[in-house]
Design a protein around this motif. Structure first.
Motif, PDB file in Angstrom:
ATOM      1  N   ARG A  27       1.566   1.852  -4.787  1.00  0.00           N
ATOM      2  CA  ARG A  27       2.319   0.619  -4.380  1.00  0.00           C
ATOM      3  C   ARG A  27       2.827   1.034  -2.874  1.00  0.00           C
ATOM      4  NH1 ARG A  27      -0.132  -2.651  -6.517  1.00  0.00           N
ATOM      5  NH2 ARG A  27       0.055  -2.907  -8.616  1.00  0.00           N
ATOM      6  N   SER A  28       3.290   2.450  -2.641  1.00  0.00           N
ATOM      7  CA  SER A  28       3.634   2.870  -1.350  1.00  0.00           C
ATOM      8  C   SER A  28       2.453   2.733  -0.340  1.00  0.00           C
ATOM      9  CB  SER A  28       4.160   4.306  -1.399  1.00  0.00           C
ATOM     10  OG  SER A  28       5.219   4.396  -2.257  1.00  0.00           O
ATOM     11  N   ALA A  29       1.371   3.244  -0.588  1.00  0.00           N
ATOM     12  CA  ALA A  29       0.138   3.177   0.090  1.00  0.00           C
ATOM     13  C   ALA A  29      -0.252   1.730   0.490  1.00  0.00           C
ATOM     14  CB  ALA A  29      -0.991   3.928  -0.720  1.00  0.00           C
ATOM     15  N   GLU A  30      -0.196   0.863  -0.560  1.00  0.00           N
ATOM     16  CA  GLU A  30      -0.632  -0.286  -0.460  1.00  0.00           C
ATOM     17  C   GLU A  30       0.563  -0.999   0.637  1.00  0.00           C
ATOM     18  OE1 GLU A  30      -1.486  -4.487  -3.000  1.00  0.00           O
ATOM     19  OE2 GLU A  30       0.146  -3.186  -3.900  1.00  0.00           O
ATOM     20  N   ILE A  31       1.807  -0.974   0.548  1.00  0.00           N
ATOM     21  CA  ILE A  31       2.871  -1.569   1.461  1.00  0.00           C
ATOM     22  C   ILE A  31       2.549  -1.047   2.768  1.00  0.00           C
ATOM     23  CG2 ILE A  31       5.210  -1.375   1.960  1.00  0.00           C
ATOM     24  CD1 ILE A  31       5.656  -1.326  -1.123  1.00  0.00           C
ATOM     25  N   PHE A  32       2.370   0.431   2.983  1.00  0.00           N
ATOM     26  CA  PHE A  32       2.332   0.952   4.351  1.00  0.00           C
ATOM     27  C   PHE A  32       0.814   0.371   4.879  1.00  0.00           C
ATOM     28  CE2 PHE A  32       4.514   4.936   2.834  1.00  0.00           C
ATOM     29  CZ  PHE A  32       5.525   4.541   3.010  1.00  0.00           C
ATOM     30  N   LEU A  33      -0.310   0.357   4.345  1.00  0.00           N
ATOM     31  CA  LEU A  33      -1.358  -0.108   4.784  1.00  0.00           C
ATOM     32  C   LEU A  33      -1.645  -1.520   5.258  1.00  0.00           C
ATOM     33  CD1 LEU A  33      -3.660   2.122   2.689  1.00  0.00           C
ATOM     34  CD2 LEU A  33      -3.328   2.517   4.935  1.00  0.00           C
ATOM     35  N   LYS A  34      -0.940  -2.282   4.281  1.00  0.00           N
ATOM     36  CA  LYS A  34      -0.977  -3.669   4.443  1.00  0.00           C
ATOM     37  C   LYS A  34       0.106  -4.311   5.738  1.00  0.00           C
ATOM     38  CE  LYS A  34      -2.500  -5.947   0.383  1.00  0.00           C
ATOM     39  NZ  LYS A  34      -2.103  -6.772  -0.915  1.00  0.00           N
ATOM     40  N   GLN A  35       1.187  -3.409   6.042  1.00  0.00           N
ATOM     41  CA  GLN A  35       1.954  -3.615   6.813  1.00  0.00           C
ATOM     42  C   GLN A  35       1.308  -3.514   8.368  1.00  0.00           C
ATOM     43  OE1 GLN A  35       5.208  -1.133   6.450  1.00  0.00           O
ATOM     44  NE2 GLN A  35       6.634  -2.835   5.258  1.00  0.00           N
ATOM     45  N   ALA A  36       0.254  -2.548   8.356  1.00  0.00           N
ATOM     46  CA  ALA A  36      -0.538  -2.259   9.586  1.00  0.00           C
ATOM     47  C   ALA A  36      -1.841  -3.019   9.676  1.00  0.00           C
ATOM     48  CB  ALA A  36      -0.858  -0.682   9.482  1.00  0.00           C
ATOM     49  N   GLY A  37      -1.877  -3.957   8.503  1.00  0.00           N
ATOM     50  CA  GLY A  37      -3.037  -4.790   8.844  1.00  0.00           C
ATOM     51  C   GLY A  37      -4.254  -4.583   8.085  1.00  0.00           C
ATOM     52  N   HIS A  38      -4.511  -3.470   7.241  1.00  0.00           N
ATOM     53  CA  HIS A  38      -5.525  -3.097   6.596  1.00  0.00           C
ATOM     54  C   HIS A  38      -5.768  -3.825   5.279  1.00  0.00           C
ATOM     55  CE1 HIS A  38      -5.913  -0.043   9.759  1.00  0.00           C
ATOM     56  NE2 HIS A  38      -4.630   0.582   9.344  1.00  0.00           N
ATOM     57  N   ASP A  39      -7.167  -3.931   4.897  1.00  0.00           N
ATOM     58  CA  ASP A  39      -7.323  -4.555   3.688  1.00  0.00           C
ATOM     59  C   ASP A  39      -7.468  -3.430   2.593  1.00  0.00           C
ATOM     60  OD1 ASP A  39      -8.015  -7.102   4.799  1.00  0.00           O
ATOM     61  OD2 ASP A  39      -9.764  -6.350   5.304  1.00  0.00           O
ATOM     62  N   ILE A  40      -6.780  -3.545   1.283  1.00  0.00           N
ATOM     63  CA  ILE A  40      -6.586  -2.475   0.495  1.00  0.00           C
ATOM     64  C   ILE A  40      -6.937  -2.956  -0.978  1.00  0.00           C
ATOM     65  CG2 ILE A  40      -4.786  -1.057  -0.575  1.00  0.00           C
ATOM     66  CD1 ILE A  40      -4.869  -1.189   2.345  1.00  0.00           C
ATOM     67  N   VAL A  41      -7.506  -1.929  -1.502  1.00  0.00           N
ATOM     68  CA  VAL A  41      -8.117  -2.338  -2.954  1.00  0.00           C
ATOM     69  C   VAL A  41      -7.431  -1.164  -3.615  1.00  0.00           C
ATOM     70  CG1 VAL A  41      -9.970  -2.015  -4.797  1.00  0.00           C
ATOM     71  CG2 VAL A  41      -9.965  -3.913  -2.931  1.00  0.00           C
ATOM     72  N   LEU A  42      -6.830  -1.237  -4.930  1.00  0.00           N
ATOM     73  CA  LEU A  42      -6.125  -0.172  -5.613  1.00  0.00           C
ATOM     74  C   LEU A  42      -6.764   0.234  -6.749  1.00  0.00           C
ATOM     75  CD1 LEU A  42      -2.649  -1.410  -5.218  1.00  0.00           C
ATOM     76  CD2 LEU A  42      -3.607   0.341  -3.939  1.00  0.00           C
TER      77      LEU A  42
END
Length: 134
Positions: A27-42
């Motif tokens: 969840r931390s990685a998802e929040i940090f990366l999404k705030q920077a505009g990246h597409d994420i899959v966990l």
């Protein structure tokens, strides 16, 4: 929406796969990366990640070392053996900062090593440095 300042503002969105059995880390990685505009899959573990890999086709993978069933070293080795994903950078995640762990990660093909808990800046810097450019 306001454009973020800092290193992430000049970077196009990356597709990032985050593999970790810790919900908090995912969840931390998802929040940090999404705030920077990246597409994420966990993914919760190596098997989960391998199932999602082909559909998502990430530019970068963050992979925890200590996971049940399939550990990070095994997961990284499998990703690197697949010709379709062999050029995708893999960054190992671990709470241990040992020389042996870093060396073993390099042996299975990882590009870097990030010690947990990581900061937003450390995570975004790793994306900027290592992401595969199409």
């Amino acid at each position: 929406m306001q454009v973020p300042e800092g290193p992430e503002s000049s970077v196009t969105a990356a597709r990032v796969l985050v593999i970790d059995d810790s919900n908090t880390i995912r969840r931390s990685a998802e929040i940090f990366l999404k705030q920077a505009g990246h597409d994420i899959v966990l993914a919760e573990d190596g098997f989960d990640a391998l199932a999602k890999l082909s559909d998502f086709e990430p530019d970068l993978v963050f992979c925890d070392i200590l996971m049940p069933r399939l550990d990070g070293y095994q997961t990284c080795a499998i990703i690197k053996r697949n010709p379709q994903f062999s050029s995708v950078p893999v960054i190992m995640l671990s709470s241990k900062d040992g020389l042996f762990d870093k060396a073993r990660g390099r042996m299975v093909g990882s590009q870097d090593y990030l010690t947990k808990p990581f900061t937003k800046d450390q995570l975004l810097k790793a994306v900027q440095m290592h992401r595969r450019v199409a």
